[in-house]
Enzyme design. Structure first.
Site, PDB file in Angstrom:
ATOM      1  N   HIS A  72      41.337   4.287 -21.149  1.00  0.00           N
ATOM      2  CA  HIS A  72      40.835   5.659 -21.297  1.00  0.00           C
ATOM      3  C   HIS A  72      41.762   6.487 -22.185  1.00  0.00           C
ATOM      4  O   HIS A  72      41.300   7.348 -22.930  1.00  0.00           O
ATOM      5  CB  HIS A  72      40.682   6.309 -19.916  1.00  0.00           C
ATOM      6  CG  HIS A  72      39.624   5.645 -19.082  1.00  0.00           C
ATOM      7  ND1 HIS A  72      39.609   5.703 -17.698  1.00  0.00           N
ATOM      8  CD2 HIS A  72      38.539   4.894 -19.438  1.00  0.00           C
ATOM      9  CE1 HIS A  72      38.565   5.028 -17.243  1.00  0.00           C
ATOM     10  NE2 HIS A  72      37.908   4.517 -18.275  1.00  0.00           N
ATOM     11  N   HIS A  76      40.983   8.425 -25.934  1.00  0.00           N
ATOM     12  CA  HIS A  76      41.426   9.778 -26.285  1.00  0.00           C
ATOM     13  C   HIS A  76      42.226   9.763 -27.586  1.00  0.00           C
ATOM     14  O   HIS A  76      42.016  10.612 -28.464  1.00  0.00           O
ATOM     15  CB  HIS A  76      42.287  10.354 -25.152  1.00  0.00           C
ATOM     16  CG  HIS A  76      42.964  11.643 -25.510  1.00  0.00           C
ATOM     17  ND1 HIS A  76      42.310  12.854 -25.497  1.00  0.00           N
ATOM     18  CD2 HIS A  76      44.245  11.896 -25.903  1.00  0.00           C
ATOM     19  CE1 HIS A  76      43.152  13.810 -25.861  1.00  0.00           C
ATOM     20  NE2 HIS A  76      44.330  13.251 -26.107  1.00  0.00           N
ATOM     21  N   CYS A  98      50.924   1.611 -33.886  1.00  0.00           N
ATOM     22  CA  CYS A  98      51.693   0.353 -33.861  1.00  0.00           C
ATOM     23  C   CYS A  98      51.180  -0.593 -32.779  1.00  0.00           C
ATOM     24  O   CYS A  98      51.516  -1.777 -32.774  1.00  0.00           O
ATOM     25  CB  CYS A  98      53.173   0.636 -33.610  1.00  0.00           C
ATOM     26  SG  CYS A  98      53.974   1.629 -34.862  1.00  0.00           S
ATOM     27  N   CYS A 183      58.119 -12.333 -26.557  1.00  0.00           N
ATOM     28  CA  CYS A 183      58.018 -13.349 -25.501  1.00  0.00           C
ATOM     29  C   CYS A 183      59.258 -14.238 -25.485  1.00  0.00           C
ATOM     30  O   CYS A 183      59.640 -14.759 -24.438  1.00  0.00           O
ATOM     31  CB  CYS A 183      56.755 -14.181 -25.672  1.00  0.00           C
ATOM     32  SG  CYS A 183      56.586 -14.976 -27.289  1.00  0.00           S
ATOM     33  N   HIS A 477      53.937 -19.195 -28.860  1.00  0.00           N
ATOM     34  CA  HIS A 477      54.154 -18.265 -27.753  1.00  0.00           C
ATOM     35  C   HIS A 477      55.055 -18.942 -26.724  1.00  0.00           C
ATOM     36  O   HIS A 477      54.914 -20.131 -26.433  1.00  0.00           O
ATOM     37  CB  HIS A 477      52.813 -17.887 -27.120  1.00  0.00           C
ATOM     38  CG  HIS A 477      52.934 -16.967 -25.949  1.00  0.00           C
ATOM     39  ND1 HIS A 477      53.467 -15.693 -26.048  1.00  0.00           N
ATOM     40  CD2 HIS A 477      52.585 -17.135 -24.636  1.00  0.00           C
ATOM     41  CE1 HIS A 477      53.437 -15.117 -24.853  1.00  0.00           C
ATOM     42  NE2 HIS A 477      52.915 -15.972 -23.990  1.00  0.00           N
TER      43      HIS A 477
END
EC number: 3.4.19.12
Length: 523
Positions: A72, A76, A98, A183, A477
Site C-alpha cells: 500500500h 502511494h 532504488c 545474500c 544466490h
C-alpha cells in the site's frame, strides 16, 4: 562510499528537513514516553486497509502510513511520486526508485540521536522505573546488578513459572533483509550468529571498545546484532549498519554488485580481529596468530608446511596461521588424485561435473598429500647448501575450535571462468586425526599407535552451518543451513527461515562448511 546512499535523498533534503525527520522519529518510531507511545498506537495504521501490522512505513514527504507487505505504501509512492519512506519499526529509510533500503550519513545521525533520547526517557522516566533500579549501559560498559524491590519479590512469588529454552525454542532464528545483492553477507551472518562460543562472548557483554569512534567499530555492531538475534523478535532484521561498516573497512566489498561469501567471511574476520583490541584477557595466546582476541581463540588454527630435500632428506618446517582451509575439487584445472573409485570427470554445458561420489575426506587427503615441487621450483637446502628438488606436505599442527572448509567452486583463469558443480559428500561428524602433523610424524617414525580417547576426542568435529551457492558464476544466490539444536536444522534464505531436514543439509552442494569441536578444554 559517498555520504548519501542514493541520489534520490537530495530531493528530501530541503529547508527544515532535519526537523521534519526528527518529528517522525520522535512521534512514530522511537517512542520514549507513554504519551508518544499512545500517539503511535492510535495514529500508526495503514491509511488504505487500517491494519497496524504488515511492516508499516511512513511517507517522508506527507502524512501517510501504508503497509509495506501489502504494497500500500508502494502505491502511494507511485501515485504521489513520493520516493522515500521510513520503516516505523526499525527506522530504516526505503527508496522506491532504488527499490532498496538505503544508507545516508546525515539521516543516520538524526536517527541515532533521537533513538538515544528516547532510550534515556524510557530508562529514567519516573512513571516507568525507579531511578536507582537501572543505569544506562552500553556494549562493554560496567552495569549494576538488578536488586528486586519488595513489590517485585511479591510478584515473583505469585508467578513462579519461568520461561525455559526447550529443544523447540526458536530464539536466535531471525531472517535478514536483502539490501540489494547482499545474500553473500546474510548467509555468513547466520553462520557467525550461530557459532556457540561467539554467541556466548557477545551475549555476555565482554567486548570493551577502545576505538576513538565506537560508531565505526565492527565488533560493537556485531554485539548489537547478536542482541537483536537473541532478543526473541521474529521479524526480519535490517543489517544496514553492518553493511555500511563492512563497506567502510573492506572497500573492495563496497557496492551493490554480488560478492563472494568466502571473501566476505575472511574480510569480516580480519576487521573483527583488528577491532578486538582491549578484549585480550592478558593470558598468553595459545594459537599461531599470537593473539588472544575472540576471533583468534575460535577460528585460528596452525598449518604446518614440511619441505623435504630429495637429496639429503633434510626437512624445513614452517607453521602459518589460518582461518579457513580452501580445498580443490575434481573437475577443476588442478589435477585431483586420488578420486574415489568409479569417479569420472566431464564437462557439461560449460560447467564441470563428476560422476561417482567425492567426499570431504577425499579433498582433505589431497590437501595433505606430499607434492613434488619439480625442477622449476628448486629450493636452497640448508643441509646440502645447494639448490635441490624437494617435496612439500601440508598437515594440521593445531586445529581451531571452529574449522571452516572452503570448497573451491569458482575457477578463474586467463582462459576460463566457471563454476564447478561437483557434488561433495560431507559428514555430520568429522574426525581430523588422520590429517594432523602428529599423526604423520608417528607414521614416519614407525611408532604410530591408536591415540588415547582424550587426544582423539580433541580432533572430532560436528557440522553446524553450511553455506550454499545456487546458480551460475555470473548470476547466483547464497543461502545457508544452520543448526539450532542437536539435529534441528533450518534453512536461511535472506528474510525467510524454514525448517530443514538433515537430508536437505547433506544433499546440498556445499560451498562453505562450518564444523565445531565436540570437546573443549577450558583453561
Amino acid at each position: 562510499m559517498s555520504p548519501a546512499g542514493c541520489s534520490h535523498v537530495n530531493s528530501f533534503k530541503v529547508e527544515n528537513w532535519r526537523q521534519n525527520l526528527r518529528v517522525i522519529y520522535q512521534c512514530f518510531v522511537w517512542s520514549g514516553t507513554p504519551e508518544t507511545r499512545k500517539r503511535k498506537a492510535k495514529s500508526c495504521v495503514c491509511h488504505m486497509c487500517g491494519a497496524h501490522l504488515n511492516r508499516l512505513h511512513s511517507c517522508l514527504y506527507c502524512v501517510y502510513f501504508g503497509c509495506f507487505t501489502k504494497k500500500h505504501i508502494h502505491e502511494h509512492a507511485k501515485n504521489k511520486r513520493h520516493n522515500l519512506a521510513i520503516d516505523l519499526l526499525y527506522g530504516g529509510i526505503y527508496c522506491f526508485m532504488c527499490q532498496d533500503y538505503i544508507y545516508d550519513k546525515d539521516m543516520e545521525q538524526v536517527a541515532k540521536e533521537e533513538q538515544r533520547k528516547a532510550w534515556k526517557l524510557q530508562v529514567f522516566s519516573p512513571a516507568l522505573v525507579s531511578p536507582y533500579q537501572y543505569t544506562m549501559t552500553g556494549v562493554g560498559e560496567k552495569y549494576s546488578t538488578w536488586e528486586p524491590t519488595k513489590r517485585e519479590l511479591e510478584l515473583l512469588q505469585h508467578n513462579p513459572k519461568r520461561r525455559k529454552i526447550t529443544t523447540n525454542c526458536t530464539i536466535g532464528l531471525r531472517g535478514l533483509i536483502n539490501l540489494g545483492n547482499t545474500c553473500f553477507m546474510n548467509c555468513i551472518v547466520q553462520a557467525l550468529t550461530h557459532t556457540p562460543l561467539l554467541r556466548d562472548f557477545f551475549l555476555s557483554d565482554r567486548h570493551k571498545c577502545e576505538m576513538q569512534s565506537p560508531n565505526s567499530c565492527l565488533v560493537c555492531e556485531m554485539s548489537t546484532l547478536f542482541q537483536e538475534f537473541y532478543s526473541g523478535h521474529r521479524s526480519p532484521h535490517i543489517p544496514y549498519r553492518l553493511l555500511h561498516l563492512v563497506w567502510t573497512h573492506a572497500r573492495h566489498l563496497a557496492g551493490y554488485e554480488q560478492q563472494d561469501a568466502h571473501e566476505f567471511l575472511i574480510a569480516a574476520l580480519d576487521v573483527l580481529h583488528r577491532h578486538c583490541k582491549g578484549d585480550d584477557n592478558g593470558k598468553k595466546a595459545n594459537n599461531p596468530n599470537h593473539c588472544n582476541c575472540i576471533i583468534d581463540q575460535i577460528f585460528t588454527g596452525g598449518l604446518q608446511s614440511d619441505v623435504t630435500c630429495q637429496v639429503c632428506h633434510g626437512v624445513s618446517t614452517t607453521i602459518d596461521p589460518f582461518w579457513d582451509i580452501s580445498l580443490d575439487l575434481p573437475g577443476s584445472s588442478t589435477p585431483f588424485w586420488p578420486l574415489s573409485p568409479g569417479s569420472d570427470a566431464g564437462v557439461v554445458n560449460g560447467e564441470s561435473h563428476v560422476s561417482g561420489t567425492t567426499t570431504l575426506t577425499d579433498c582433505l587427503r589431497r590437501f595433505t598429500r606430499p607434492e613434488h615441487l619439480g625442477s622449476s621450483a628448486k629450493i636452497k637446502c640448508s643441509g646440502c647448501h645447494s639448490y635441490q628438488e624437494s617435496t612439500k606436505q601440508l598437515t594440521m599442527k593445531k586445529l581451531p575450535i571452529v574449522a571452516c572448509f572452503h570448497l573451491k567452486r569458482f575457477e578463474h583463469s586467463a582462459k576460463l571462468r566457471r563454476k564447478i558443480t561437483t557434488y561433495v559428500s560431507f559428514p555430520l561428524e568429522l574426525d581430523m586425526m588422520p590429517f594432523m602433523a602428529s599423526s604423520k610424524e608417528s607414521r614416519m617414525n614407525g611408532q604410530y599407535q591408536q591415540p588415547s580417547d582424550s587426544l582423539h576426542n580433541d580432533n572430532k568435529y560436528s557440522l553446524f552451518a553450511v553455506v550454499n551457492h545456487q546458480g551460475t558464476l555470473e548470476s547466483g544466490h547464497y543461502t545457508s543451513f544452520i543448526r539450532q539444536h542437536k539435529d534441528q536444522w533450518f534453512k536461511c534464505d535472506d528474510a525467510i527461515i524454514t525448517k530443514a531436514s538433515i537430508k536437505d543439509v547433506i544433499d546440498s552442494e556445499g560451498y562453505l562448511l562450518f564444523y565445531h569441536k565436540q570437546f573443549l578444554e577450558y583453561e
